[in-house]
Motif scaffolding. Structure first.
Motif, PDB file in Angstrom:
ATOM      1  N   UNK A 360      -8.247 -10.495  -4.542  1.00 41.05           N
ATOM      2  CA  UNK A 360      -9.569 -10.277  -3.945  1.00 41.05           C
ATOM      3  C   UNK A 360      -9.879  -8.820  -3.642  1.00 41.05           C
ATOM      4  N   UNK A 361      -8.885  -7.934  -3.718  1.00 39.45           N
ATOM      5  CA  UNK A 361      -9.055  -6.506  -3.407  1.00 39.45           C
ATOM      6  C   UNK A 361      -9.321  -6.271  -1.919  1.00 39.45           C
ATOM      7  N   UNK A 362      -9.097  -7.257  -1.085  1.00 44.44           N
ATOM      8  CA  UNK A 362      -9.248  -7.076   0.353  1.00 44.44           C
ATOM      9  C   UNK A 362      -7.994  -6.411   0.915  1.00 44.44           C
ATOM     10  N   UNK A 363      -8.175  -5.610   1.961  1.00 46.11           N
ATOM     11  CA  UNK A 363      -7.071  -4.856   2.558  1.00 46.11           C
ATOM     12  C   UNK A 363      -6.943  -5.233   4.024  1.00 46.11           C
ATOM     13  N   UNK A 364      -5.718  -5.443   4.493  1.00 44.45           N
ATOM     14  CA  UNK A 364      -5.460  -5.742   5.894  1.00 44.45           C
ATOM     15  C   UNK A 364      -4.359  -4.819   6.403  1.00 44.45           C
ATOM     16  N   UNK A 365      -4.305  -4.664   7.708  1.00 45.47           N
ATOM     17  CA  UNK A 365      -3.255  -3.880   8.343  1.00 45.47           C
ATOM     18  C   UNK A 365      -2.081  -4.798   8.649  1.00 45.47           C
ATOM     19  N   UNK A 366      -0.926  -4.458   8.126  1.00 46.01           N
ATOM     20  CA  UNK A 366       0.288  -5.222   8.412  1.00 46.01           C
ATOM     21  C   UNK A 366       0.990  -4.682   9.645  1.00 46.01           C
ATOM     22  N   UNK A 367       1.077  -3.355   9.737  1.00 46.74           N
ATOM     23  CA  UNK A 367       1.811  -2.714  10.828  1.00 46.74           C
ATOM     24  C   UNK A 367       1.075  -1.443  11.199  1.00 46.74           C
ATOM     25  N   UNK A 368       0.794  -1.264  12.465  1.00 44.57           N
ATOM     26  CA  UNK A 368       0.136  -0.052  12.934  1.00 44.57           C
ATOM     27  C   UNK A 368       1.000   0.587  14.009  1.00 44.57           C
ATOM     28  N   UNK A 369       1.118   1.890  13.948  1.00 42.00           N
ATOM     29  CA  UNK A 369       1.939   2.578  14.934  1.00 42.00           C
ATOM     30  C   UNK A 369       1.337   3.925  15.257  1.00 42.00           C
ATOM     31  N   UNK A 370       1.921   4.622  16.185  1.00 33.53           N
ATOM     32  CA  UNK A 370       1.473   5.974  16.509  1.00 33.53           C
ATOM     33  C   UNK A 370       2.185   7.007  15.660  1.00 33.53           C
ATOM     34  N   UNK A 371       2.985   6.591  14.707  1.00 29.68           N
ATOM     35  CA  UNK A 371       3.735   7.514  13.868  1.00 29.68           C
ATOM     36  C   UNK A 371       3.465   7.221  12.397  1.00 29.68           C
ATOM     37  N   UNK A 372       3.855   8.143  11.537  1.00 32.41           N
ATOM     38  CA  UNK A 372       3.766   7.933  10.102  1.00 32.41           C
ATOM     39  C   UNK A 372       4.833   6.937   9.663  1.00 32.41           C
ATOM     40  N   UNK A 373       4.480   6.073   8.725  1.00 32.30           N
ATOM     41  CA  UNK A 373       5.430   5.064   8.279  1.00 32.30           C
ATOM     42  C   UNK A 373       5.164   4.704   6.827  1.00 32.30           C
ATOM     43  N   UNK A 374       6.239   4.472   6.071  1.00 31.93           N
ATOM     44  CA  UNK A 374       6.101   4.098   4.668  1.00 31.93           C
ATOM     45  C   UNK A 374       7.107   3.021   4.310  1.00 31.93           C
ATOM     46  N   UNK A 375       6.747   2.029   3.514  1.00 35.80           N
ATOM     47  CA  UNK A 375       7.715   1.022   3.056  1.00 35.80           C
ATOM     48  C   UNK A 375       8.500   1.537   1.865  1.00 35.80           C
ATOM     49  N   UNK A 376       9.778   1.136   1.769  1.00 36.40           N
ATOM     50  CA  UNK A 376      10.608   1.488   0.629  1.00 36.40           C
ATOM     51  C   UNK A 376      11.000   0.278  -0.203  1.00 36.40           C
ATOM     52  N   UNK A 377      11.182  -0.875   0.422  1.00 34.57           N
ATOM     53  CA  UNK A 377      11.493  -2.088  -0.322  1.00 34.57           C
ATOM     54  C   UNK A 377      11.298  -3.279   0.604  1.00 34.57           C
ATOM     55  N   UNK A 378      11.056  -4.457   0.008  1.00 36.53           N
ATOM     56  CA  UNK A 378      10.931  -5.702   0.749  1.00 36.53           C
ATOM     57  C   UNK A 378      11.770  -6.763   0.058  1.00 36.53           C
ATOM     58  N   UNK A 379      12.611  -7.460   0.824  1.00 36.76           N
ATOM     59  CA  UNK A 379      13.419  -8.562   0.295  1.00 36.76           C
ATOM     60  C   UNK A 379      12.565  -9.826   0.204  1.00 36.76           C
ATOM     61  N   UNK A 380      12.989 -10.824  -0.587  1.00 36.26           N
ATOM     62  CA  UNK A 380      12.225 -12.069  -0.687  1.00 36.26           C
ATOM     63  C   UNK A 380      11.965 -12.746   0.650  1.00 36.26           C
ATOM     64  N   UNK A 381      12.854 -12.546   1.644  1.00 34.86           N
ATOM     65  CA  UNK A 381      12.646 -13.174   2.952  1.00 34.86           C
ATOM     66  C   UNK A 381      11.794 -12.323   3.888  1.00 34.86           C
ATOM     67  N   UNK A 382      11.239 -11.219   3.381  1.00 32.12           N
ATOM     68  CA  UNK A 382      10.305 -10.423   4.171  1.00 32.12           C
ATOM     69  C   UNK A 382      10.901  -9.260   4.921  1.00 32.12           C
ATOM     70  N   UNK A 383      12.211  -9.051   4.867  1.00 32.66           N
ATOM     71  CA  UNK A 383      12.794  -7.882   5.526  1.00 32.66           C
ATOM     72  C   UNK A 383      12.377  -6.623   4.775  1.00 32.66           C
ATOM     73  N   UNK A 384      12.088  -5.579   5.521  1.00 36.50           N
ATOM     74  CA  UNK A 384      11.578  -4.341   4.934  1.00 36.50           C
ATOM     75  C   UNK A 384      12.503  -3.170   5.233  1.00 36.50           C
ATOM     76  N   UNK A 385      12.635  -2.268   4.251  1.00 33.33           N
ATOM     77  CA  UNK A 385      13.331  -1.004   4.435  1.00 33.33           C
ATOM     78  C   UNK A 385      12.305   0.110   4.610  1.00 33.33           C
ATOM     79  N   UNK A 386      12.512   0.963   5.610  1.00 29.47           N
ATOM     80  CA  UNK A 386      11.631   2.106   5.840  1.00 29.47           C
ATOM     81  C   UNK A 386      12.472   3.307   6.241  1.00 29.47           C
ATOM     82  N   UNK A 387      11.967   4.499   5.972  1.00 34.41           N
ATOM     83  CA  UNK A 387      12.683   5.727   6.301  1.00 34.41           C
ATOM     84  C   UNK A 387      11.981   6.423   7.464  1.00 34.41           C
ATOM     85  N   UNK A 388      12.743   6.804   8.477  1.00 35.60           N
ATOM     86  CA  UNK A 388      12.200   7.470   9.663  1.00 35.60           C
ATOM     87  C   UNK A 388      12.600   8.939   9.677  1.00 35.60           C
TER      88      UNK A 388
END
Length: 670
Positions: A360-388
């Motif tokens: 649908x090309x619709x966009x939603x916010x999954x995670x909002x924070x007061x800092x910069x954040x980027x995803x690196x990978x997501x496992x099939x069960x939804x766990x996410x890797x991110x670099x701080x």
């Protein structure tokens, strides 16, 4: 509620109102006044000299991120306060509706080249340490207490990328620890170690279902950023990588083990799958290619301007070859991962992770924070890797006698150019503000918005690229006067510009629609830009035109530096630079340039390189005397006579985190 400058009877501006707002916020959150004392004199003394008590001492639970915002409003020094009411509003919105649990770690990410330096090297992440997150799943707000963060790395240095292994119980990441080279490390999620075994030298690009990893061998590492290298493939269990393709910038594995490759050729960046077959190409650049679990679609981030991290997520359907965009253009986009279920892709956008629905090309916010954040990978069960990332920054100006002054500004400034006499600095802020200030420490003056690219020879004007599609080039006066937009004719994107010594002509680095970047000559007073080189050529920096105005430093399709004649003709290789130096600008001596190492370190030697003989002489070594925090020197500017210089210093630390609880119950059908 008076600000310190009001108490002292000094000149006030809108930042005094921000101080008063901070005092009101403090009272709203604690039920007591920030600086109230028994007498007016004691109250004014408290405003001038005393910090407010911790908000938690009121007995009320206040999120740490919210307390940090209040304290930034109540800074005694004007320059250390939040600088605009809009900044306060954005920060408050980011923490609204949050709980007092589940803090988000300090996070940032390696972005692209100069824009990356503006964000990471010049410290936005440092301005928002800690923080709280809001996660949304459709219209249902996810309880922040269900989000959990696990730190997976513990050494001093920075992580460049990370992926789950096929079993999803272990992972691999690449990092530079201490003074060691870039290496890939395997880690068990349930047994993270401070000293993991090293797998191989190189940078991680991808992991296949069969347990192979894509690694960039002999990477051209500029600071914390991998520019390109040879793509290799090796088993996760160890061994030597088999070389596959040169000049790879990014890659991913399809489910059947074939490899998607991103690389540049003739001034254009190409998405290839299988290797050698061009699915899509652009005059900008491409990052984070990811193949769907079914192997039928490839998503990637498209960035319209070279070396700039604006862009949007895009998708190529392998059955039809059709390419379509999944969202509108964003000021910044990093990282791209498929969400569980396969109908969403998630990406980093400044202080949030957003997800675009493919159907649908619709966009939603999954995670909002007061800092910069980027995803690196997501496992099939939804766990996410991110670099701080944790960053501390200074911008330093100095002279030939060794006297230095700190010119840091709002934690988000990147030096761009010096006037010929070295007296004034042109710099860029994170919000695309164009600023000029004296290197003597005088206050900066904001001249507009855009991407500044250099002073005119007389210092009375500067050039600025105006963002959009297409871009435009503007001449901005540094004093009184009106800005002028130059004709762009058929040009679609500008990626650099430099003045000729006569002050009447420019050399542009730009591209027409459907063509690669090349050099153009343009009259400042008007007229269409005229090509003067073949495609695949880009300016090296804004100070690349030789003093005699006959040649300009640029890189060709082979990425090597060369002198390109302004009137056309065969470029002359700059063999004196070798493969380890980057030109900083011309000296006041014929055929001699200043140059610095490609790789960043605590100390940055600046060389004088004679382009005729190839001789190198160290002119000066720049860098901080204080080694605490592993500071790194970078981004040098030097006046032609060597009398003045400016450079940036950053202490950079990053860590890898595992984030759980973002997606609720996983979709097992994926």
């Amino acid at each position: 509620y008076m600000s310190p400058e009001q108490v002292r009877g000094e000149r006030v501006d809108h930042r005094s109102d921000i101080f008063s707002l901070g005092a009101v916020l403090y009272e709203m959150l604690t039920g007591r006044r920030a600086f109230a004392r028994d007498t007016a004199a004691e109250t004014m003394t408290a405003i001038l000299k005393e910090d407010v008590a911790d908000l938690s001492s009121s007995g009320r639970q206040v999120p740490v991120a919210l307390e940090r915002i209040v304290r930034r409003c109540l800074e005694k020094r004007l320059e250390e306060r939040l600088q605009a009411a809009r900044d306060v509003a954005i920060a408050l919105e980011a923490v609204s509706g949050t709980d007092v649990s589940s803090p988000v770690p300090v996070v940032a990410h390696p972005l692209r080249r100069w824009r990356a330096v503006a964000l990471i090297v010049l410290g936005l992440a440092a301005a928002a340490a800690g923080g709280y997150a809001i996660a949304r799943l459709g219209e249902r707000v996810v309880d922040p207490s269900s989000i959990h963060y696990t730190r997976l790395t513990f050494r001093r240095g920075f992580v460049t990328d990370a992926r789950f292994a096929p079993d999803a119980q272990s992972l691999v990441y690449s990092a530079v620890w201490d003074d060691e080279p870039l290496r890939i490390y395997p880690v068990r999620i349930d047994q993270p170690r401070a000293d993991p075994a090293r797998l191989v030298e190189g940078g991680l690009l991808a992991v296949s279902r069969a347990g192979d990893i894509g690694v960039v061998i002999r990477p051209a590492l500029e600071g914390v950023f991998i520019r390109r290298g040879t793509l290799g493939q090796m088993p996760l269990g160890g061994g030597a990588p088999r070389e596959i393709v040169n000049d790879a910038e990014a890659a991913d594995f399809a489910p059947d083990g074939r490899i998607v490759v991103v690389r540049s050729a003739a001034g254009r960046t190409r998405l290839e799958f299988p290797q050698g077959k061009v699915l899509y190409e652009t005059t900008g650049w491409i990052s984070s290619p990811r193949v769907s679990a079914a192997g039928d679609r490839i998503v990637f981030n498209e960035h319209p301007l070279p070396d700039e991290d604006r862009g949007w997520p895009a998708l190529v359907d392998l059955a039809t070859g059709a390419k379509r965009d999944l969202a509108d253009e964003l000021d910044q986009i990093t990282g791209l991962v498929w969400a569980p279920g396969g109908d969403e892709v998630c990406f980093g956008n400044l202080t949030s992770i957003q997800c675009a629905r493919v159907s649908t090309r619709s966009v939603r916010v999954l995670l909002r924070s007061t800092t910069l954040i980027t995803p690196r990978d997501v496992a099939p069960d939804g766990r996410m890797l991110a670099v701080a990332w944790d960053v501390r920054v200074a911008q330093i100006a100095g002279d030939v006698n060794g006297r230095e002054i700190d010119l840091s500004w709002q934690e988000t400034a990147v030096p761009v150019d010096l006037t010929k006499d070295g007296s004034r600095l042109l710099f860029l802020s994170l919000d695309y503000g164009v600023y000029v200030r004296g290197v003597d420490g005088s206050p900066p003056v904001r001249l507009g918005t855009g991407i500044p690219v250099g002073f005119s020879p007389d210092g009375r004007s500067l050039l600025s690229i105006q963002l959009g599609v297409p871009t435009s080039l503007t001449v901005v006066p540094t004093g009184p006067g009106e800005s002028r937009v130059l004709p762009r004719d058929r040009l679609e994107s500008h990626n650099g510009a430099a003045w000729l010594p006569d002050g009447r002509h420019l050399v542009l680095s730009a591209a027409e629609a459907g063509r690669g970047s090349r050099l153009y000559l343009q009259d400042v007073q008007g007229g269409s830009p005229k090509p003067i080189s073949a495609e695949g050529v880009r300016l090296s920096n804004t100070r690349g035109v030789a003093p005699d105005g006959r040649t300009v430093i640029a890189t060709g399709p082979d990425r090597a530096y060369a002198l390109y004649p302004i009137d056309g003709g065969t470029p002359q290789p700059m063999t004196g630079l070798g493969t380890d130096l980057v030109p900083v600008g011309w000296t006041d001596r014929r055929n001699v340039v200043f140059a610095r190492p490609i790789a960043y370190s605590r100390l940055m030697p600046i060389y004088r390189v004679d382009l005729t003989t190839g001789r190198r002489d160290i002119w000066k070594t720049l860098g901080p005397a204080d080694r605490r925090g592993s500071p790194t020197a970078m981004l040098a500017l030097v006046s032609p006579d060597g009398g003045r210089y400016v450079y940036a210093v950053a202490a950079v630390q990053s860590d890898l985190f595992l984030i759980t609880g973002l997606f609720g119950e996983p979709d097992r059908a994926r």
